[in-house]
Scaffold this active site. Structure first.
Site, PDB file in Angstrom:
ATOM      1  N   TYR A  60     -50.599  54.464  54.418  1.00  0.00           N
ATOM      2  CA  TYR A  60     -50.828  55.996  53.868  1.00  0.00           C
ATOM      3  C   TYR A  60     -49.392  56.369  53.429  1.00  0.00           C
ATOM      4  O   TYR A  60     -48.510  56.388  54.066  1.00  0.00           O
ATOM      5  CB  TYR A  60     -51.357  56.862  54.848  1.00  0.00           C
ATOM      6  CG  TYR A  60     -51.812  58.085  54.351  1.00  0.00           C
ATOM      7  CD1 TYR A  60     -53.038  58.512  53.719  1.00  0.00           C
ATOM      8  CD2 TYR A  60     -50.575  59.134  54.289  1.00  0.00           C
ATOM      9  CE1 TYR A  60     -53.031  59.867  53.460  1.00  0.00           C
ATOM     10  CE2 TYR A  60     -50.779  60.590  54.016  1.00  0.00           C
ATOM     11  CZ  TYR A  60     -51.954  60.899  53.527  1.00  0.00           C
ATOM     12  OH  TYR A  60     -52.212  62.048  52.845  1.00  0.00           O
ATOM     13  N   GLU A  90     -51.643  61.707  46.599  1.00  0.00           N
ATOM     14  CA  GLU A  90     -52.058  60.950  47.842  1.00  0.00           C
ATOM     15  C   GLU A  90     -52.276  59.621  47.390  1.00  0.00           C
ATOM     16  O   GLU A  90     -53.224  59.170  46.531  1.00  0.00           O
ATOM     17  CB  GLU A  90     -53.201  61.437  48.382  1.00  0.00           C
ATOM     18  CG  GLU A  90     -53.450  60.844  49.845  1.00  0.00           C
ATOM     19  CD  GLU A  90     -54.571  61.623  50.544  1.00  0.00           C
ATOM     20  OE1 GLU A  90     -55.876  61.730  49.731  1.00  0.00           O
ATOM     21  OE2 GLU A  90     -54.651  62.112  51.629  1.00  0.00           O
TER      22      GLU A  90
END
Ligand code: GDP
Ligand code: MN
Length: 398
Positions: free
Chosen positions: A119, A207
């Site tokens: 991530y 993101e």
């Protein structure tokens, strides 16, 4: 403003960020040719909606299958059938709410062989007034979950705007993700490129989930979600051109046409307030008395009767709204202008829910007289506290 994944990847690609090859598909009949162009042997068929959690999402329509909004296909035939199944269907994910979102575009990508999933995100951190990186080895799942259960697996750092991203920032990313050698070099380059893209395009959030290491040893962004700072969009017509209004709340689109600061929310009490601070306080006090606001709305200081009327119409057109609270402290804004705007709107669209009005400040007597003379069924209130209690009593608690 948000954009689709395939658009986000095109933006990132301009900055040299590694993404998979892909083709956007708008018609099911184009799927076969797109699949052949990419070549295979593995394809990813990805529903494009402005919401995450697509992989684990479910379609409302049974014929779209229960397999989610992101599916791996192993043949051109499979690509064609998945695209046909998804297009036009309604995908419900953890982020769409129960109503779901209609899939009008598909992104078809060459399938990557995933060795590891990470991530990585960038956002504007208000506490440091800098762009911050959020990095975690726990990719593929929602970062909120990770933050809740394994916050030690999340590393954040911020970048000094004077220096921009430096090699040691890249090394923090590599170290956090346990990357060494060539992969660490790739992480360093990626860090600098993502930062450059973020700043150049005035992003508010970027993101990548998941960022992967492929079986071939390449770092790659498999998903990309970008939102842009709306106040900077005038500098980026090429980004504004990516706007997909079908993904936005029609009430917010209408409000933006009238230059109103409006955000749709889930509650039952519509609010019309002047000043962002008073609007926030009004929402807070509605919650304090046990109900939920249906919107944030700041009509601004110099609003005209027409603007007030447009705002009131947007509030009444929302079927969720079971009562309206008008809370105005007249300073630059005059109470009589508000009263006239409300009455003009009611004359046009009617009023089927309770309306509580609290006026104070400039021209308050004229404003109150205008409302009294209109014979509208208005509950008047003396102060913010009184107004909030009256509207919550009229509508009921959430
Ligand atoms: P999201 O569910 O909306 O976040 O959509 P993603 O783009 O993140 O895709 C969901 C999941 O599909 C990812 O977490 C991956 O596990 C998987 N996925 C996406 N692209 C590929 C790919 O190229 N190859 C493989 N094997 N899996 C993929
Ligand atoms: Mn994702």
């Amino acid at each position: 403003m948000n954009i689709h994944e395939y658009q986000a990847k095109a933006v990132l690609k301009e900055f040299g960020v590694p993404v998979s090859r892909g083709v956007a598909v708008l018609k099911a009949s184009d799927a076969g040719a797109a699949a052949k162009e990419l070549g295979g042997p593995l394809w990813v068929v990805k529903s494009q909606i402005h919401a995450g959690g697509r992989g684990k999402g479910k379609f409302k329509e049974a014929e779209a299958g229960e397999k989610g909004g992101v599916r791996l296909a192993k043949s051109v035939k499979e690509v064609e059938s998945f695209v046909a199944q998804m297009l036009g269907k309604t995908l419900v994910t953890a982020q769409t709410g129960p109503a779901g979102k209609q899939v009008n575009r598909i992104y078809l990508e060459e399938g990557a062989n995933i060795a590891k999933e990470f991530y990585l995100s960038l956002l504007v951190d208000r506490s440091t007034s800098r762009v911050a990186f959020v990095v975690s080895t726990e990719g593929g799942m929602e970062i909120e979950e990770v933050a809740h259960h394994a916050s030690d697996k999340i590393v954040t750092f911020s970048v000094d705007p004077v220096t921009g991203a430096l090699p040691h920032h890249g090394r923090i990313v590599a170290k956090t993700l346990g990357l060494a050698g060539d992969l660490a070099d790739q992480a360093e380059a990626l860090t600098a490129r993502l930062y450059a893209a973020f700043v150049a395009k005035d992003m508010a959030m970027l993101e990548i989930n998941p960022l992967i290491v492929s079986a071939e040893g390449r770092l790659k962004c498999l998903d990309a979600k970008i939102s842009f700072d709306a106040n900077a969009l005038y500098r980026h017509p090429e980004i504004l051109a990516l706007r997909d209004e079908t993904e936005e709340d029609p009430k917010e689109i209408e409000a933006s046409k009238h230059d109103l600061s409006y955000v749709a929310l889930d509650g039952a009490i519509g609010c019309m307030v002047n000043g962002a601070g008073l609007a926030m306080a009004t929402m807070d006090i509605i919650k304090l008395y046990g109900a939920e606001p249906a919107n944030f709305l700041d009509v601004g200081g110099g609003a005209t009767k027409d603007k007030v009327s447009a705002a009131f119409k947007i509030i009444t057109a929302d079927p969720q709204v079971k009562g309206i609270l008008v809370n105005i402290f007249g300073g630059i804004m005059k109470c009589d202008v508000i009263a006239e705007g409300v009455i003009a709107a009611v004359k046009e669209v009617g009023l089927e829910v309770p309306l509580v009005v609290r006026l104070e400040g400039t021209n308050v007597d004229i404003g109150k007289k205008i409302i009294a003379d209109s014979r509208l069924n208005v509950i008047s209130a003396d102060d913010l506290d009184d107004a909030a209690q009256k509207i919550v009593n009229a509508v009921g608690k959430a």
